[in-house]
Scaffold this active site. Structure first.
Site: not given
Length: 472
Positions: A30, A34, A38, A63, A65, A68, A431
């Site tokens: 694709t 993601c 996702c 690129r 998604c 998501c 402390d």
């Protein structure tokens, strides 16, 4: 960063949100990448590639998604834990240093050559500092496109791009849409000028009450306040002032930012995330502390306790000095008097800069002379660049330089390292509240014995401190 294919694929197949931010999943069929959680159908093994950063996935031609939004995932908790060059560089890139000062400025802050820095980042993250900053610019631009009515040219420069053409090309490459297409798809009602609403993701669980209670107890009037489930404070950012309102919710913190200059969006988001410790890995922390019978019930009843950090390292250092040997309420009163001249009616301000504190008259401090001199010495050292309290500071070097100043000992330097620089493994055995908390939990309260016992909590002793203070 070594990525084990089988472990990563199992995380993707189970949509495990704990791994969001640890790595990106790229799908060759694709062309998208993601976050591990996702909700899309799990891709075939043969079509999957794993990358340690969004920048590396983008560099490989994938690129983001649209479903998501992997660029909006929590940051890797590794950068909070690690004190090495790569961890320091990532914290500074997240704060927008490359956008403001370029790669030479980043390298100069870290004390290394640009070539060496680029080689190390590329080896571990699959991308150099320019590519990592470019991925952040793309995310900043998307937020501005979808949540403001600024013109696209204004957004290009506000997000840190050098030209409108570079902005257009990057958005198209990362999101497979032109900037105008992202604006058409937005569902958010435009806000008043300078106001940006967004969601800051985190890894569950998050014990919001402990965060808000801690900050409220120490809230400095005129700088910060808690109203119900919302914490508000003023910010001093590289290009101007701002206010931020943070309201924890399930799986994210709702943030409202009011910026005098939108170029400060990336550093404002980075500082808000840092303040609430949103990039932590609570399951790893709780697994270590919960294995100790002394903490087991507390961890079971209150999972996800974070370390409240800071938006301003110098502010935390001043607070630590003022708080030496006085109550929290007493420290608030003294700090309030100190910054009274900087306040403006009806609005929250960021903590004054080091140079401004150094110039205050003697009667503005309201504390013993020795403590006043310590604050002035610190302010001068920070203003001159001799002490670095930024998130990318070298932790050991900063602690060493702090303790060289008269009036700053191990407790003060450790507190600053924990809250200002984000060291997750600080322990303060001397402390008083820590010792009381230890005693309440049936642990040794002698500093030397307690310090030895606390070795089993590494590398999360800062989180143990918060729980001990809570137990006290």
């Amino acid at each position: 960063m070594e990525l084990d294919f089988e472990r990563c694929y199992r995380a993707v197949d189970s949509r495990d949100q704990r791994f969001d931010g640890w790595f990106c999943t790229a799908v060759t069929s694709t062309g998208i990448y993601c976050r591990p959680s996702c909700p899309a159908m799990t891709p075939k093994r043969a079509n999957v590639r794993f990358y340690p950063s969004a920048a590396a996935a983008q560099r490989a031609g994938f690129r983001a998604c649209k479903r998501c939004r992997p660029d909006a995932a929590p940051g890797s908790p590794e950068w909070d834990v690690r004190a090495d060059l790569v961890g320091r560089a990532m914290r500074l890139i997240g704060d927008g240093v490359v956008d403001r000062e370029g790669v030479p400025g980043l390298a100069g802050r870290l004390g290394y050559t640009e070539r060496h820095l680029n080689r190390l980042l590329t080896a571990e993250l699959g991308a150099g500092p320019l590519a990592l900053a470019r991925a952040q610019r793309a995310q900043t631009a998307r937020i501005l496109i979808e949540t403001t009515d600024l013109g696209l040219a204004e957004i290009a420069f506000a997000a840190g791009f050098g030209s409108v053409r570079q902005f257009n090309d990057t958005i198209l490459e990362v999101y497979a849409q032109a900037p105008s297409g992202l604006r058409e798809r937005r569902k958010v009602t435009p806000n008043e000028a300078g106001t940006i609403n967004l969601r800051l993701a985190y890894r569950s669980p998050l014990h919001a009450a402990s965060l808000l209670d801690f900050l409220e107890t120490r809230a400095l009037p005129g700088v910060e306040e808690r109203v119900g489930n919302t914490y508000r404070r003023g910010l001093s950012l590289p290009h101007g002032s701002a206010t931020v309102s943070l309201s924890p919710a399930d799986r994210w913190v709702s943030a409202t930012l009011r910026l005098s200059d939108v170029r400060d969006l990336a550093p404002a988001v980075a500082r808000a995330r840092r303040l609430f410790d949103l990039d932590a890995d609570p399951e790893a922390v709780d697994a270590t502390l919960g294995a100790d019978p002394a903490f087991a019930e507390m961890v079971r009843n209150e999972p996800g306790v974070r370390v409240p950090r800071s938006v301003d390292g110098f502010e935390i250092a001043v607070r630590a000095i003022v708080g030496q040997q006085v109550s929290v309420a007493g420290a608030r009163t003294t700090l309030g008097r100190m910054i009274r001249s900087f306040k403006k009616p009806g609005e929250l301000i960021g903590f004054p800069a080091a140079a401004e504190i150094a110039e205050l008259p003697d009667d503005a401090f309201g504390m013993p002379v020795a403590r006043r001199d310590t604050i002035r010495a610190l302010a001068g050292a920070v203003a001159d660049g001799k002490i670095d309290l930024d998130p990318g500071a070298d932790r050991d070097e900063t602690v060493a330089r702090l303790t060289e100043l008269p009036g700053i000992g191990a407790w003060t330097a450790g507190y600053v390292a924990m809250r200002a620089i984000g060291d997750p493994d600080v322990f303060l055995p001397t402390d008083l509240a820590v010792r009381r908390g230890a005693k309440a939990l049936g642990l040794p309260d002698d500093p030397k014995t307690l310090s030895a016992y606390a070795e089993r909590w590494r590398p999360w002793r800062s989180y143990a401190l918060i729980r001990l203070w809570k137990a006290a």
